[in-house]
Scaffold this motif. Structure first.
Motif, PDB file in Angstrom:
ATOM      1  N   SER A 170       0.842  -1.212   0.000  1.00 38.31           N
ATOM      2  CA  SER A 170       0.000   0.000   0.000  1.00 38.31           C
ATOM      3  C   SER A 170       0.868   1.249   0.000  1.00 38.31           C
ATOM      4  CB  SER A 170      -0.894   0.039   1.241  1.00 38.31           C
ATOM      5  OG  SER A 170      -1.717  -1.089   1.282  1.00 38.31           O
TER       6      SER A 170
ATOM      7  N   ASP B 231      -5.478  -0.823  -4.723  1.00 36.22           N
ATOM      8  CA  ASP B 231      -4.967  -1.345  -3.455  1.00 36.22           C
ATOM      9  C   ASP B 231      -5.956  -2.355  -2.878  1.00 36.22           C
ATOM     10  OD1 ASP B 231      -3.570  -1.874  -1.203  1.00 36.22           O
ATOM     11  OD2 ASP B 231      -3.607   0.174  -0.396  1.00 36.22           O
ATOM     12  N   GLU B 232      -5.681  -3.614  -3.084  1.00 34.22           N
ATOM     13  CA  GLU B 232      -6.560  -4.702  -2.627  1.00 34.22           C
ATOM     14  C   GLU B 232      -8.036  -4.388  -2.868  1.00 34.22           C
ATOM     15  OE1 GLU B 232      -5.605  -6.767   0.816  1.00 34.22           O
ATOM     16  OE2 GLU B 232      -3.548  -6.014   0.950  1.00 34.22           O
TER      17      GLU B 232
HETATM   18 MG   LIG Z   1      -2.081  -2.730   2.093  1.00 27.59          MG
END
Ligand SMILES: [Mg+2]
Ligand SMILES: Nc1ncnc2c1ncn2[C@@H]1O[C@H](COP(=O)(O)OP(=O)(O)OP(=O)(O)O)[C@@H](O)[C@H]1O
Lengths: 226, 247
Positions: free
Chosen positions: B45, B165-166
């Motif tokens: 991240s 991000d995910e």
């Molecule tokens: Mg992360």
């Protein structure tokens, strides 16, 4: 006559709240997003200062202080300045609290699409914060409306003073007259809060005030998918 | 020569005494999809947030389309408007409808007039199959729909690159499919993407390259079939074996 007084009270209240909002919004925003030094050295002391002084004293200081330096303020203006600024400081705290309860992801997402900090505040954070601020703000409306009766002390012919005139002129029943005054205040508070609730509904966004619940919901999802 | 969209060189980032990114280099060509994988807390991240300067690197340089965006005097807002970002928890603007979420960047960042912006935003909503939800507020949408709106919001600004991000980690398993489908379609359409994700199947089918990170460094990278079946590094092998078992 009492109705004239009530009209003056409404005018006082409206102007006090307007001045309060004009002070409160920028102060609230600066409190959260301004430089730390400004908050610590200026804003916090101002808040503490105004918390510690009765509005009546503040009104006297402004009224007589102004005439001392050769500025002739009417009681009407002095009352509005004193209570308006007092309310503004309080409103800045409402705004600050509301801004802080807007999720930090909102600012992040706004910056991520290329908004400047101030644009993000204006277009993303403030519209949400104002919605959150409305319920506490309606308490402040009721408070200022009642506080406006202090203008009596500076000779403003608002509701209370009109009441007193009636009592004096007619040798009337003071209990009755003041009870009617109380009833008028009560109705004004009641109607105002009803109106503000309408405004709240008008600007309400589905699921918005339930945002903390919404977040908890996704939090749970996160847990269960692990 | 291929067309280099993004180049990272020697990216380092610390939070206080915690060194999170340690000398990361990465090139992403135009149209490529790179999937970042690695243990939790590895800095995936953080790396994505360095790339769009939400959290600028301490040292190291970043080029976007040949222009150094870590150089002095760069307008970071303008840079961010040309890099899309999709968050794990969507972060849709809660007070705006789906349409306004997609449109606001066009109107308030790019200065597109409202009429044109509306048409463009509707076009992006169609691209994520959500045209009929234009008037819905985020709270009225499922997680999967919210994430697709947030992809449309990123697409609307015609970014050079989109960072994810995910994007499916906050979703119920039955909702991840619709989001991954949209992302696969973007990959096929030649969008340049850097994606942090644990979705092995998606990575296998959509990624041009898997980038495995651990402890703030890129340990190993390569095409999915190689990375998933015969990685060179022990750490990579252990990691993929572990997440393989969970499936
Ligand atoms: Mg992360
Ligand atoms: N703003 C911050 N301040 C301090 N520490 C941070 C901050 N952001 C991230 N970190 C730390 O940096 C490290 C890397 O975090 P990061 O979120 O980049 O990892 P990640 O690879 O994305 O992990 P995950 O798979 O759990 O999302 C973690 O130890 C985290 O606690």
């Amino acid at each position: 006559m009492l109705l004239e007084g009530a009209a003056e009270t409404v005018r006082l209240t409206a102007l006090m709240l307007a001045l309060g909002a004009a002070v409160g919004l920028p102060f609230g925003v600066l409190h959260v997003y301004g430089p730390r030094i400004l908050r610590v050295a200026v804003l916090d002391p101002i808040v503490v200062f105004f918390r510690g002084i009765p509005s009546l004293v503040l009104m006297m200081i402004i009224y007589f202080g102004a005439s001392e330096i050769g500025l002739d303020l009417s009681g009407f203006i002095a009352s509005i300045l004193a209570i308006g600024v007092r309310s503004g400081i309080y409103q800045s705290q409402i705004v600050r609290g509301a801004i802080q309860s807007v999720g930090s992801g909102q600012m992040l997402a706004a910056r991520a699409i290329g908004m400047s900090k101030w644009r993000a505040i204006r277009f993303i954070v403030i519209p949400q914060a104002l919605r959150l601020a409305l319920p506490p703000w309606s308490n402040e409306y009721a408070g200022v409306l009642k506080e406006s009766s202090l203008a009596y002390a500076l000779g403003v012919t608002e509701l209370m003073r009109q009441g007193r005139y009636i009592v004096a002129r007619t040798f009337g029943n003071s209990l009755l007259v003041y009870t009617v005054c109380a009833a008028i205040y009560f109705v004004l508070v009641f109607l105002g809060i009803r109106l503000l609730r309408k405004v709240e509904q008008r600007f309400s966004v589905p699921g918005f005030d339930a945002a903390p619940q919404g977040r908890a919901f996704f939090g749970r999802d996160l847990e269960s998918s692990r | 020569m291929t067309d280099l969209t993004l180049r990272l060189e020697g990216i380092c980032k610390s939070f206080g005494s915690l060194s999170v990114l340690k000398d990361v280099d990465l090139d992403v060509n135009k149209g490529e999809t790179k999937v970042l994988m690695g243990p939790s807390g590895t800095g995936k991240s953080t790396l994505l947030r360095c790339i769009n300067l939400l959290d600028p690197p301490d040292t190291g340089r970043i080029w976007l389309d040949g222009r150094e965006i870590t150089a002095k005097g760069i307008n970071v807002d303008e840079v961010r408007s040309s890099i899309g970002m999709v968050f794990q928890d969507f972060n849709l603007f809660t007070h705006l409808t789906a349409l306004d979420n997609v449109r606001i960047g066009l109107v308030r960042v790019k200065g597109v007039d409202k009429k044109t912006a509306t048409d463009m935003a509707m076009e992006e909503l169609r691209r994520v199959d959500l045209a009929e939800k234009a008037a819905s507020y985020p709270a009225q949408l499922s997680g999967g729909q919210q994430q697709r709106v947030s992809i449309a919001r990123a697409l609307a600004l015609k970014p050079r690159l989109i960072l994810f991000d995910e994007p499916t980690s906050a979703l119920d398993p039955e909702l991840t499919g619709e989001v991954l489908k949209v992302m696969s379609r973007l990959a096929e359409d030649g969008m340049t993407m850097v994606i942090a994700s644990h979705e092995i199947d998606f990575a296998r089918s959509a990624a041009d390259e898997i980038v495995f990170m651990a402890d703030g460094r890129i340990v190993e990278k390569g095409p999915p079939d190689v990375m998933f079946t015969s990685p060179q590094q022990v750490r990579t092998r252990d990691f993929f074996r572990r997440i393989g078992e969970r499936h």
